[in-house]
Design a protein around this motif. Structure first.
Motif, mmCIF file in Angstrom:
data_model
loop_
_atom_site.group_PDB
_atom_site.id
_atom_site.type_symbol
_atom_site.label_atom_id
_atom_site.label_comp_id
_atom_site.label_asym_id
_atom_site.label_seq_id
_atom_site.Cartn_x
_atom_site.Cartn_y
_atom_site.Cartn_z
ATOM 1 N N ASN A 9 10.083 6.540 7.166
ATOM 2 C CA ASN A 9 9.308 5.293 7.287
ATOM 3 C C ASN A 9 8.248 5.367 8.385
ATOM 4 N N GLN A 10 8.560 6.105 9.453
ATOM 5 C CA GLN A 10 7.562 6.288 10.519
ATOM 6 C C GLN A 10 6.352 7.097 9.999
ATOM 7 N N PHE A 11 6.648 8.176 9.273
ATOM 8 C CA PHE A 11 5.571 8.982 8.681
ATOM 9 C C PHE A 11 4.738 8.138 7.712
ATOM 10 N N LEU A 12 5.444 7.385 6.860
ATOM 11 C CA LEU A 12 4.777 6.551 5.862
ATOM 12 C C LEU A 12 3.830 5.563 6.549
ATOM 13 N N ASP A 13 4.294 4.964 7.636
ATOM 14 C CA ASP A 13 3.480 4.014 8.395
ATOM 15 C C ASP A 13 2.210 4.709 8.928
ATOM 16 N N CYS A 14 2.366 5.930 9.445
ATOM 17 C CA CYS A 14 1.207 6.688 9.966
ATOM 18 C C CYS A 14 0.187 6.954 8.857
ATOM 19 N N VAL A 15 0.699 7.377 7.687
ATOM 20 C CA VAL A 15 -0.199 7.709 6.556
ATOM 21 C C VAL A 15 -0.931 6.452 6.093
ATOM 22 N N GLN A 16 -0.198 5.341 5.955
ATOM 23 C CA GLN A 16 -0.818 4.101 5.448
ATOM 24 C C GLN A 16 -1.834 3.526 6.437
ATOM 25 N N THR A 17 -1.558 3.678 7.732
ATOM 26 C CA THR A 17 -2.514 3.213 8.755
ATOM 27 C C THR A 17 -3.818 4.000 8.626
ATOM 28 N N LEU A 18 -3.703 5.315 8.484
ATOM 29 C CA LEU A 18 -4.901 6.156 8.355
ATOM 30 C C LEU A 18 -5.623 5.882 7.038
ATOM 31 N N GLN A 19 -4.840 5.688 5.973
ATOM 32 C CA GLN A 19 -5.434 5.422 4.655
ATOM 33 C C GLN A 19 -6.290 4.154 4.693
ATOM 34 N N ALA A 20 -5.753 3.105 5.310
ATOM 35 C CA ALA A 20 -6.487 1.829 5.393
ATOM 36 C C ALA A 20 -7.749 1.996 6.242
ATOM 37 N N ALA A 21 -7.640 2.749 7.338
ATOM 38 C CA ALA A 21 -8.783 2.921 8.245
ATOM 39 C C ALA A 21 -9.896 3.741 7.611
ATOM 40 N N LEU A 22 -9.533 4.741 6.818
ATOM 41 C CA LEU A 22 -10.556 5.623 6.237
ATOM 42 C C LEU A 22 -10.971 5.224 4.820
ATOM 43 N N ASN A 23 -10.178 4.289 4.214
ATOM 44 C CA ASN A 23 -10.426 3.860 2.838
ATOM 45 C C ASN A 23 -10.455 5.063 1.878
ATOM 46 N N VAL A 24 -9.372 5.857 1.939
ATOM 47 C CA VAL A 24 -9.276 7.053 1.080
ATOM 48 C C VAL A 24 -7.981 6.968 0.267
ATOM 49 N N SER A 25 -7.762 7.938 -0.606
ATOM 50 C CA SER A 25 -6.534 7.971 -1.408
ATOM 51 C C SER A 25 -5.337 8.277 -0.499
ATOM 52 N N PHE A 26 -4.139 7.955 -0.980
ATOM 53 C CA PHE A 26 -2.919 8.253 -0.230
ATOM 54 C C PHE A 26 -2.817 9.765 0.008
ATOM 55 N N THR A 27 -3.204 10.546 -1.007
ATOM 56 C CA THR A 27 -3.141 12.013 -0.900
ATOM 57 C C THR A 27 -3.982 12.511 0.271
ATOM 58 N N GLU A 28 -5.229 12.029 0.357
ATOM 59 C CA GLU A 28 -6.127 12.467 1.440
ATOM 60 C C GLU A 28 -5.572 12.073 2.814
ATOM 61 N N ALA A 29 -5.044 10.842 2.884
ATOM 62 C CA ALA A 29 -4.492 10.365 4.161
ATOM 63 C C ALA A 29 -3.247 11.164 4.545
ATOM 64 N N LEU A 30 -2.459 11.547 3.542
ATOM 65 C CA LEU A 30 -1.241 12.338 3.789
ATOM 66 C C LEU A 30 -1.601 13.721 4.354
ATOM 67 N N VAL A 31 -2.569 14.382 3.720
ATOM 68 C CA VAL A 31 -2.995 15.713 4.182
ATOM 69 C C VAL A 31 -3.532 15.624 5.606
ATOM 70 N N GLU A 32 -4.387 14.600 5.851
ATOM 71 C CA GLU A 32 -4.996 14.472 7.183
ATOM 72 C C GLU A 32 -3.961 14.120 8.254
ATOM 73 N N THR A 33 -2.958 13.309 7.893
ATOM 74 C CA THR A 33 -1.900 12.956 8.857
ATOM 75 C C THR A 33 -1.178 14.213 9.330
ATOM 76 N N PHE A 34 -0.782 15.062 8.379
ATOM 77 C CA PHE A 34 -0.062 16.288 8.759
ATOM 78 C C PHE A 34 -0.981 17.248 9.514
ATOM 79 N N ASP A 35 -2.250 17.288 9.149
ATOM 80 C CA ASP A 35 -3.215 18.113 9.910
ATOM 81 C C ASP A 35 -3.293 17.633 11.358
ATOM 82 N N ASN A 36 -3.409 16.314 11.521
ATOM 83 C CA ASN A 36 -3.473 15.729 12.874
ATOM 84 C C ASN A 36 -2.229 16.092 13.693
#
Length: 333
Positions: A9-36
């Motif tokens: 749930n913590q990871f999911l929260d991080c991905v969704q926060t980034l997704q909303a901020a960048l206005n991108v797909s969940f996939t893109e936000a997921l890849v970028e979260t793990f890169d970060n």
């Protein structure tokens, strides 16, 4: 389990926060979260994410304490989030990761048939890499942690390859990834082994389909039949292919045309029918098809024909292993 749920749930929260901020797909936000998290810093491009989001994410990443999470948990979290990405972003059903039980059966077949030496293994429809990485991890475990495999993945979907890239990194696996149509000439050397869960459906590029013997007389051709033909073209002499294929191509009307063609081109080694309860309906049922390319060391032999019992029961794999051993002893003596 409770701890894993909390981490997820913590990871999911991080991905969704980034997704909303960048206005991108969940996939893109997921890849970028793990890169970060892997780089230990938040990537900012053209002012996005903004300062407020960067501060929020920094706090969330600190709470997550990424470096203290076990590799096993990171891989598991990423696998579940990949499933969510494919569902949320309405990806094609062909892009769903292959179930782990199928990877185990393929790994058992590969362990029996492949030599214990360095070899190149290609998956021409690698997707998220689930099938290939799971098989290679199991083969390494069976082989006293020896890593004999140079891996190559081909896919025409860049987002899937980005997910595969992160998954490879998390699994400590080296792989070369190529973004291309696998029915065009491959950009990698001819491999000794090919593994794939073939995408099912029609191939839209009719002009290119004309280069294949298994093209349709009219309309679009079946991508999975063309891909098997392409696999045979690219497989080294004596090389093996381990493919998850629609059961329908091995029998019935399609099989009546395709199987005689296939048996002229290669030596069939095994057809393992997967359990009915793995599929929603009989039209989706699949089998594992194993064949060897013609070559100076390749010979025809008795084909292993079997149907697996429900893999929900552990003894199904034990029974399969006994059949596999008996068959292998028979064809090698």
């Amino acid at each position: 389990m409770e701890n894993f749920e909390k981490i997820f749930n913590q990871f999911l929260d991080c991905v969704q926060t980034l997704q909303a901020a960048l206005n991108v797909s969940f996939t893109e936000a997921l890849v970028e979260t793990f890169d970060n998290l892997e780089q230990g810093k938040i990537k900012v491009e053209n002012g996005a994410p903004d300062e407020k989001t960067v501060a929020q994410l920094s706090k969330k990443y600190q709470t997550l304490d990424y470096d203290q999470i076990s590799q096993k948990n990171k891989v598991q979290v990423f696998t579940f989030l990949t499933l969510k990405a494919i569902n949320d972003d309405s990806q094609d059903a062909n892009q769903m990761p292959t179930p782990p039980a199928i990877s185990t059966v393929v790994a058992m077949l590969m362990h029996k048939l492949l030599k214990d030496e360095q070899m190149e293994v290609v998956d021409p429809a690698v997707g998220t890499g689930n099938l290939l990485f799971s098989i290679v991890s199991q083969l390494k475990a069976l082989n006293h942690s020896k890593d004999n495999y140079q891996l190559v993945g081909i896919d025409n979907d860049e987002e899937m390859l980005n997910l595969a890239d992160v998954a490879a990194h998390l699994n400590n696996i080296d792989i070369d990834l190529y973004c291309q149509d696998a029915l065009m000439p491959w950009m990698c050397p001819n491999p000794e082994a090919i593994v794939s869960d073939l995408p099912i459906g029609y191939y839209p590029v009719d002009e290119n389909a004309k280069n294949y013997e298994n093209r349709a007389e009219k309309g679009h051709s079946f991508a999975h039949l063309l891909l098997i033909e392409q696999i045979i073209r690219n497989l080294q002499p004596n090389g093996y292919a381990f493919l998850v294929v629609p059961k329908a191509i091995l029998s019935g009307k399609i099989g009546a045309e395709f199987m005689p063609w296939l048996t002229k081109k290669v030596y069939l080694k095994a057809i393992v029918e997967l359990p009915d309860d793995m599929f929603k309906n009989k039209f989706n049922q699949k089998s594992i098809l194993v064949f060897q390319n013609h070559g100076d060391h390749a010979t025809s032999s008795e084909v292993l024909l079997t149907k697996l019992d429900s893999l929900k029961k552990e003894e199904a794999l034990i029974r399969f292993n006994v059949k596999l051993d008996e068959w292998y002893t028979k064809i090698t003596h």
